[in-house]
Enzyme design. Structure first.
Site, short mmCIF file in Angstrom:
data_model
loop_
_atom_site.label_atom_id
_atom_site.label_comp_id
_atom_site.label_asym_id
_atom_site.label_seq_id
_atom_site.Cartn_x
_atom_site.Cartn_y
_atom_site.Cartn_z
N ASP A 72 -71.47 4.52 4.44
CA ASP A 72 -70.51 5.56 4.08
C ASP A 72 -70.77 6.14 2.69
O ASP A 72 -71.76 5.79 2.03
CB ASP A 72 -69.09 4.96 4.20
CG ASP A 72 -68.10 5.93 4.80
OD1 ASP A 72 -68.24 7.14 4.60
OD2 ASP A 72 -67.15 5.45 5.47
N ASP B 108 -64.97 13.91 8.90
CA ASP B 108 -64.57 13.08 10.05
C ASP B 108 -63.94 13.90 11.17
O ASP B 108 -63.09 14.77 10.93
CB ASP B 108 -63.54 12.03 9.59
CG ASP B 108 -64.19 10.92 8.79
OD1 ASP B 108 -65.40 11.00 8.50
OD2 ASP B 108 -63.47 9.95 8.46
#
Ligand SMILES: *[C@@H]1O[C@H](CO)[C@@H](O)[C@H](O)[C@H]1NC(C)=O
Ligand SMILES: *[C@@H]1O[C@H](CO)[C@@H](O)[C@H](O)[C@H]1NC(C)=O
Ligand SMILES: *[C@@H]1O[C@H](CO)[C@@H](O)[C@H](O)[C@H]1NC(C)=O
Ligand SMILES: *[C@@H]1O[C@H](CO)[C@@H](O)[C@H](O)[C@H]1NC(C)=O
Ligand SMILES: *[C@@H]1O[C@H](CO)[C@@H](O)[C@H](O)[C@H]1NC(C)=O
Ligand SMILES: *[C@@H]1O[C@H](CO)[C@@H](O)[C@H](O)[C@H]1NC(C)=O
Ligand SMILES: *[C@@H]1O[C@H](CO)[C@@H](O)[C@H](O)[C@H]1NC(C)=O
Ligand SMILES: *[C@@H]1O[C@H](CO)[C@@H](O)[C@H](O)[C@H]1NC(C)=O
Ligand SMILES: *[C@@H]1O[C@H](CO)[C@@H](O)[C@H](O)[C@H]1NC(C)=O
Ligand SMILES: *[C@@H]1O[C@H](CO)[C@@H](O)[C@H](O)[C@H]1NC(C)=O
Ligand SMILES: *[C@@H]1O[C@H](CO)[C@@H](O)[C@H](O)[C@H]1NC(C)=O
Length: 524
Positions: free
Chosen positions: A161, A221
């Protein structure tokens, strides 16, 4: 026993065959940007984040894995069980990452071992930052040690991430270096670990990630919405300074449209995990979501609660004709040929402008063996008639840069519908409730007492997609619904927020490229 005992003559023939294999690997390696031998097709699996967020445990992972096996999902290709954020309990005195022993009482090596025993892969999560997004210890500056820890546990995949990155972004070189540190660290462990970069498209990873990773997220996202704009996902184009989250399916499809070709064998554009099954979209919208992720060669990472799978979700995520597009060995993403906005349709023109609510779109792509895939996408609310001419479908082939005849336009093509053989609900529910009777032998469905070829399920563990395609397996080709003849077009009535997708296979051999005048090589 007899099957495995070679005569010495056969054994030496086999040895000769084996010596040719390394050459094959060299030839293959030249086409593959990132050389850990993984990602030859877009990765498939399941990640807990979309359905469970931080609510994770060993039990959840192993129970999900067992269902993935039981429902035949492992054997259509969903291989990696990916643990997302919130598994950690920080670092021990010597700096080693520790799992939260309440959530993972037997430790991570046990989870990996259990998954491997089910012939599944284990995915781990960390961040190229001081902290992970949920503020557990991140791996920035600790890459070597953490990679060794992951490899020691038996990890097969790393989702990496971008939270708390201490400002180390802003141009491609800075981001590249930060992500390359983990790439090098994973390589140094000697264990092939699929490297999935999750930096939300910041600093254009499609330009620099292909040489260091197997996939890279291209946008913020996803959330479980077809096209609802959300202020927390502020960008509508690929050039984005705040990727954000709550990005809809249409928002993400629009962003990747400009560079679908950047995903290639060895490394893929990641459109984010699937929302199919999470109930925020209609059945048509989920079919569209699944279809376009497959055409664009995105990873197919399930993001729903597998223990609560519905028959309609199972029949979408296991559709063999769609999975055969995703897992096509040529690894070429489809691209958008045109968009017609309602306004432009009214005036009988079309453009390739950016996404407009309610537009219709046409996509085309090349597949292995000379096949093509096409898709009509209707982003508007009502059913629309849509069609494409041969010039639309073969748009790249007709622009040859020469006046030679274009062979693609002068042959007939079988048109196979990729959704017509969708698994019936009765079969899906009997698989889910454990009463499916599959003991009746070779490639037949005896469910209702009548032997019929199974067209709705393909076992890629038994034989790969590549093998099945070469054998013209009907489940993979879809259902033949018509023929496209020279001068003709493919037409479909496409439901609102729906898609129609087809595989095209020529009835006649197309002369090989070397015998044709070559078109100008595409820039990459
Ligand atoms: C490490 O990188 C080298 C060079 O690209 C490659 O040949 C090798 O397979 C890689 N090893 C692993 C474990 O990824
Ligand atoms: C470990 O998980 C438990 C259960 O979710 C939680 O109560 C606890 O705070 C966690 N420990 C750490 C160190 O995060
Ligand atoms: C570091 O600490 C952990 C937990 O105490 C232990 O399992 C591990 O073996 C240690 N590693 C080294 C390199 O000492
Ligand atoms: C995995 O399988 C091996 C071999 O059968 C066995 O020894 C081991 O205990 C299994 N591991 C787990 C976690 O089930
Ligand atoms: C279609 O073209 C007409 C004439 O040029 C123009 O006035 C109109 O705005 C166009 N329609 C739309 C919705 O763009
Ligand atoms: C399982 O599903 C099938 C197909 O819908 C149904 O006929 C059967 O009654 C179900 N069995 C159980 C035990 O629920
Ligand atoms: C499954 O089908 C076969 C062939 O029709 C039949 O012989 C067998 O009894 C069935 N098994 C179950 C568990 O229903
Ligand atoms: C059932 O068995 C056949 C023949 O072995 C196989 O092709 C198929 O993939 C199996 N599974 C399902 C869900 O139909
Ligand atoms: C049983 O199989 C036949 C042959 O494919 C099919 O036509 C029929 O619709 C099936 N019946 C049921 C109830 O599924
Ligand atoms: C798929 O094929 C493998 C290998 O032949 C077999 O072990 C497995 O049970 C099959 N899976 C299903 C769902 O039929
Ligand atoms: C598959 O179909 C193609 C063209 O339709 C044909 O040329 C080929 O021989 C077929 N392959 C097999 C194994 O049947």
């Amino acid at each position: 026993m007899a099957r495995f005992s070679f005569s010495s003559r056969l054994a030496s023939a086999a040895a000769l065959l084996l010596t040719s294999i390394p050459q094959l690997h060299v030839a293959q390696a030249q086409q593959i940007a990132y050389q850990n031998g993984l990602g030859l097709t877009p990765q498939m699996g399941w990640d807990n984040w979309n359905a469970f967020g931080c609510d994770i445990s060993e039990e959840l992972l192993l129970e999900t894995a067992q269902k993935i096996v039981d429902y035949g999902l492992r054997d259509v290709g969903y291989h990696y069980i990916i643990l997302d954020d919130c598994w950690s309990a920080g670092r021990s005195d010597n700096g080693t990452l520790q799992p939260n022993m309440t959530k993972f009482p037997n430790g991570m090596a046990y989870v990996a071992d259990s998954l491997h025993n089910m012939s599944l892969g284990f995915g781990m999560y960390s961040s190229a930052g001081k902290l992970t997004c949920a503020q557990y210890a991140g791996s920035l500056g600790m890459e070597k040690q953490d990679a060794m820890t992951f490899a020691g546990w038996g990890v097969d995949y790393l989702k990496y991430d971008n939270c708390y990155n201490e400002g180390q972004e802003g141009n491609s070189m800075i981001s590249y270096n930060r992500y390359k540190a983990m790439s090098d660290a994973l390589n140094a462990t000697g264990r092939p670990i699929f490297y999935s970069i999750c930096n939300w498209g910041t600093d254009y990873p499609w330009n620099w990630a292909p040489t260091i990773a197997n996939s890279w997220r291209i946008a913020g996202d996803i959330y479980d919405s077809f096209d609802r704009p959300d202020t927390r996902c502020p960008c509508t184009t690929w050039d984005c300074k705040l990727p954000g989250f709550h990005c809809s399916v249409m928002n993400i499809l629009n962003k990747v449209a400009a560079f679908t070709d950047k995903g290639r064998v060895g490394g893929w554009n990641d459109l984010d995990a699937l929302e199919v099954g999470n109930s925020g979209m209609t059945d048509d919208e989920y079919k569209l979501h699944m279809t376009m992720w497959a055409l664009f060669k995105s990873p197919l990472i399930l993001g729903t609660d597998i223990t609560l799978l519905s028959p309609s979700t199972l029949s979408i995520i296991a559709n063999p004709a769609i999975l055969a597009i995703s897992q096509d060995p040529a690894g070429k993403a489809a691209f958008r040929v045109w968009e017609k906005s309602p306004a432009l349709v009214e005036n009988n023109t079309y453009s390739t402008d950016l996404y407009t609510v309610g537009s219709t779109y046409f996509f085309t792509g090349q597949l292995t063996g000379g096949d093509f895939v096409i898709a009509f996408l209707n982003a508007g609310p009502t059913t629309q008639p849509m069609s494409a001419t041969m010039n639309d479908i073969f748009v790249d082939q007709v622009t040859t840069g020469s006046s030679a005849p274009v062979p693609y336009l002068s042959v007939s093509w079988d048109v196979h519908d990729l959704w017509a053989n969708r698994m019936p609900d009765s079969v899906a529910s009997s698989i889910l409730n454990g009463t499916f009777n599959n003991t009746s032998g070779a490639n037949t469905d005896m469910l209702n007492g009548t032997a019929v070829p199974i067209s709705y399920y393909y076992n890629s563990t038994h034989s790969s997609y590549e093998e099945g395609l070469a054998a013209n397996n009907t489940a993979l080709l879809g259902k033949k619904v018509g023929v496209l003849s020279p001068g003709g077009k493919v037409s479909a009535s496409v439901a609102g927020h729906g898609v129609a997708a087809y595989r095209l296979r020529s009835q006649t051999m197309i002369p090989s490229a070397s015998k044709m005048r070559r078109r100008k090589r595409d820039e990459l």
